[in-house]
Motif scaffolding. Sequence first.
Motif, PDB file in Angstrom:
ATOM      1  N   UNK A 163       0.831  -1.209   0.000  1.00  0.00           N
ATOM      2  CA  UNK A 163       0.000   0.000   0.000  1.00  0.00           C
ATOM      3  C   UNK A 163       0.865   1.259   0.000  1.00  0.00           C
ATOM      4  N   UNK A 164       2.164   1.070   0.074  1.00  0.00           N
ATOM      5  CA  UNK A 164       3.071   2.218   0.090  1.00  0.00           C
ATOM      6  C   UNK A 164       3.947   2.183  -1.155  1.00  0.00           C
ATOM      7  N   UNK A 165       5.226   2.437  -0.991  1.00  0.00           N
ATOM      8  CA  UNK A 165       6.141   2.521  -2.122  1.00  0.00           C
ATOM      9  C   UNK A 165       6.350   1.143  -2.752  1.00  0.00           C
ATOM     10  N   UNK A 166       6.197   1.081  -4.072  1.00  0.00           N
ATOM     11  CA  UNK A 166       6.425  -0.165  -4.803  1.00  0.00           C
ATOM     12  C   UNK A 166       7.887  -0.568  -4.718  1.00  0.00           C
ATOM     13  N   UNK A 167       8.785   0.402  -4.748  1.00  0.00           N
ATOM     14  CA  UNK A 167      10.213   0.115  -4.667  1.00  0.00           C
ATOM     15  C   UNK A 167      10.579  -0.468  -3.308  1.00  0.00           C
ATOM     16  N   UNK A 168       9.999   0.089  -2.235  1.00  0.00           N
ATOM     17  CA  UNK A 168      10.274  -0.441  -0.894  1.00  0.00           C
ATOM     18  C   UNK A 168       9.728  -1.856  -0.742  1.00  0.00           C
ATOM     19  N   UNK A 169       8.567  -2.098  -1.325  1.00  0.00           N
ATOM     20  CA  UNK A 169       7.999  -3.436  -1.254  1.00  0.00           C
ATOM     21  C   UNK A 169       8.885  -4.443  -1.982  1.00  0.00           C
ATOM     22  N   UNK A 170       9.391  -4.053  -3.143  1.00  0.00           N
ATOM     23  CA  UNK A 170      10.297  -4.923  -3.894  1.00  0.00           C
ATOM     24  C   UNK A 170      11.580  -5.180  -3.101  1.00  0.00           C
TER      25      UNK A 170
END
Length: 484
Positions: A163-170
Amino acid sequence: MELIGHLQLGFAAAAGAQNLLACFTGALLGTLIGVLPGLGPVATIALLLPLTYGLPPLTALIMLAGIYYGAQYGGSTTSILLNLPGEASSVVTCRDGHPLAKQGRAGTALAVAALGSFFAGCVGTLFLAACAPLLMRFALDFGPAEYCSLMLFGLSGAVAIASRSLLKSLAMVVLGLLLGLIGTDANSGVARYTFGLRELDDGVGTTVLAVGVFGFAELLHGLEHACRRTPAMRPCGRLWPDRADTRRAVPAVLRGTALGTLLGLLPGAGALLPAFASYALEKACARDPARFGQGAIEGVAGPESANNAAAQTAFIPMLTLGIPSNAIMALMIGALTLHDIQPGPQVIVHDPVLFWGLVASMWIGNAMLLVLNLPLIGLWVRLLATPYRLLYPAILLFCCLGLYALANRTGDLYLAALFGLLGYLLQKSGCETVPLLLGFVLGPLFEEHLRRALLLARGDASVFLQRPLSLALLLAALALILGA
């Protein structure tokens, strides 16, 4: 008509006093195990396995099966109330279940989880009874390439649910993959990333990581803000969902049940992958995906239905082919062999009472779980008013007891504390820890099937595109990433 006759035979066997008692005992133990963080069904079944030697085979299987699917019910309780998953498959329930509890809707979230679990469990059992041979043909079509693509699809789902940054999730998925590589390589026998510590030769346990990044990190986060709040959350008086919640939850339950029923067949999927896949599906189907992570009722209904449906259909490959789909099914095979029963197609033919009795007991067990869980919701909700100074030491104690009981190693406690600090720092940095856990669980499976597929294809990576099922899963994974 033949199916009805088989079910009559099964209910006649399961309705015996000894089997009913075993079913109730397993369901109750499973619920308690799911509620208590750290002590999972694998460790419990392993401890109780020798004790089942003196029981009839059907009675032993009924009790052990009750522990397994009962833990899926109970795992949602602490996930919703305390943001502390009792079971690994309940990790994703934390994302929307806990915000619902903070909004004073814990009763509604727990009721939806219980009702969705009951429906999915009943449907999963119906599939087990009616469609076992047909569904097994589907599962047999999965080779190493398909499993590798499936794991990649699961990892893509971990990125998609962010639900937040796609980069952080990756980045969290990659960190989970790296943590999953710790331990002895199964192919070469070489220790990887252990830094010379013998305690890490067997790798990091899933429970250790989950309790650390969720349980201990939540304790640290709560202690940081304890001075600003005395009760854990607002108490909740409403139990049943209103019309709007029902309208959103019912389709999620149906989709989660269908997805969990299919994914439960696949070796290695367990109940964790169906829960994550269901959450990703609900977020993709939602008109307003921004609600997820803020208290969307679909984020509870879908995953809880998926993991309970998967818990039932996981018995299909074990009973019909003798192939365990997860660690618990491997223990079930151990229970059968203790009684000189060889799991496989001959079980249905040579011992129909055992097969159909177990199937019938699952319906009875799911009904028992619903009766057990719904009245207890009020009791669980009352825990919300417990002051932090009393609640948190108790949580810490249960976490430590559960971790130590797994392998009797104090090193696991130190590791969990380290992961707790890591989880706390990640929360402060705005990173979600749910993708980290999924990457940790699916990473070793992805590596194993990737190596096996390339070995069989003699290094030809195009094998993943040549097989239709593998290609479909890769395209689905790409669609998840692009739609995130």
